[in-house]
Design a protein around this motif. Structure first.
Motif, mmCIF file in Angstrom:
data_model
loop_
_atom_site.group_PDB
_atom_site.id
_atom_site.type_symbol
_atom_site.label_atom_id
_atom_site.label_comp_id
_atom_site.label_asym_id
_atom_site.label_seq_id
_atom_site.Cartn_x
_atom_site.Cartn_y
_atom_site.Cartn_z
ATOM 1 N N THR A 1 0.828 -1.204 0.000
ATOM 2 C CA THR A 1 0.000 0.000 0.000
ATOM 3 C C THR A 1 0.866 1.259 0.000
ATOM 4 O O THR A 1 0.607 2.213 -0.734
ATOM 5 N N ALA B 1 -6.805 7.343 -0.438
ATOM 6 C CA ALA B 1 -7.510 6.174 0.100
ATOM 7 C C ALA B 1 -8.406 5.542 -0.956
ATOM 8 O O ALA B 1 -8.451 4.325 -1.105
ATOM 9 N N GLU C 1 -7.829 2.034 -2.645
ATOM 10 C CA GLU C 1 -8.877 1.128 -2.159
ATOM 11 C C GLU C 1 -8.605 0.568 -0.761
ATOM 12 O O GLU C 1 -8.627 -0.635 -0.550
ATOM 13 N N VAL C 2 -8.297 1.494 0.148
ATOM 14 C CA VAL C 2 -8.166 1.107 1.557
ATOM 15 C C VAL C 2 -8.962 2.083 2.415
ATOM 16 O O VAL C 2 -9.286 3.183 1.970
ATOM 17 N N SER C 3 -9.267 1.679 3.640
ATOM 18 C CA SER C 3 -10.088 2.491 4.529
ATOM 19 C C SER C 3 -9.356 3.761 4.941
ATOM 20 O O SER C 3 -8.123 3.798 4.959
ATOM 21 N N ASN D 1 -6.900 3.266 7.749
ATOM 22 C CA ASN D 1 -5.726 2.508 7.320
ATOM 23 C C ASN D 1 -4.777 3.374 6.491
ATOM 24 O O ASN D 1 -3.557 3.325 6.658
#
Lengths: 118, 118
Positions: A17, A39, A43-45, A48
DNA sequence: TCCATATTTCAATAATCCTTGAATCATTGA
DNA sequence: TCAATGATTCAAGGATTATTGAAATATGGA
């Protein structure tokens, strides 16, 4: 870039990431990208991405600045260049076999170099 | 060097003992060093050095070969050059600001480059 | 002031990595 | 074959890092 920073920077780049984030920020240039946009693309929260952005900032490879409600992140070209330099010069003792391929890449990217090498 | 390998290589270099090992092996050249000699110089236990050597070998940055009772480790110049190249080209999109300092280093290390750039 | 937006922080859990010492394996020479 | 040397493997424990979702913070506009 000293060894302590290089160790942290290598650690920062060793996570998928985070490597993705750096690539995006290098491409996006001085305008950078907002945390939310990063984000979304990665494609991460939100929480995160925040964790990884913090880690990257600690490494010095990226920087942040608030712009209204958003926090804009930008690649730190100087630090990235410093890391390349550390890898070639300090870590690899400027060994020709290691630096030669890098020189080719450098030649392709820096106009002045390209000219001289033709 | 593809991204998968680069991630592993960055992780390998993010640990002090392992970075130290790579530096030693680059300097020691094609003769390499025995595991025991590496452990002694790095001042870590045999089992611990073995753990780190295994990790570095997994990354492709070093290689091993048995020589009598000893196992000789050598730096993999091609892989190290590949990592530098990945960092400049793939990760940093060949961005001039990042690659320029690298070009300088490269110029100092590769005789042909040095000649052309004078 | 109140709400919506953008982001971070926190606590809990899961996953990975590092260290240690004992046991094991491979090679060589007596 | 036996002992010595050089190195690896294994299991256990501790330490660090990653992920998740809920709560908190900061900003700007109605």
């Amino acid at each position: 870039m000293d060894q302590r920073q290089a160790l942290i920077a290598f650690g920062a780049l060793s996570q998928e990431t985070r490597l993705h984030i750096v690539r995006m920020l290098v491409v996006s240039g001085p305008d950078g990208m907002a945390a939310g946009a990063i984000a979304e693309k990665a494609e991460v929260s939100p929480s995160n991405i925040s964790f990884h952005l913090k880690e990257l900032e600690r490494s010095g490879l990226i920087a942040q600045q608030r712009e209204s409600r958003s926090i804009i992140y930008t690649a730190n070209y100087e630090a990235l260049g410093g890391l390349v330099r550390f890898l070639m010069e300090d870590c690899c003792s400027g060994h020709p076999e290691i630096c030669a391929p890098a020189a080719e890449v450098a030649a392709c990217c820096t106009p002045k170099m390209k000219e001289k090498l033709q």
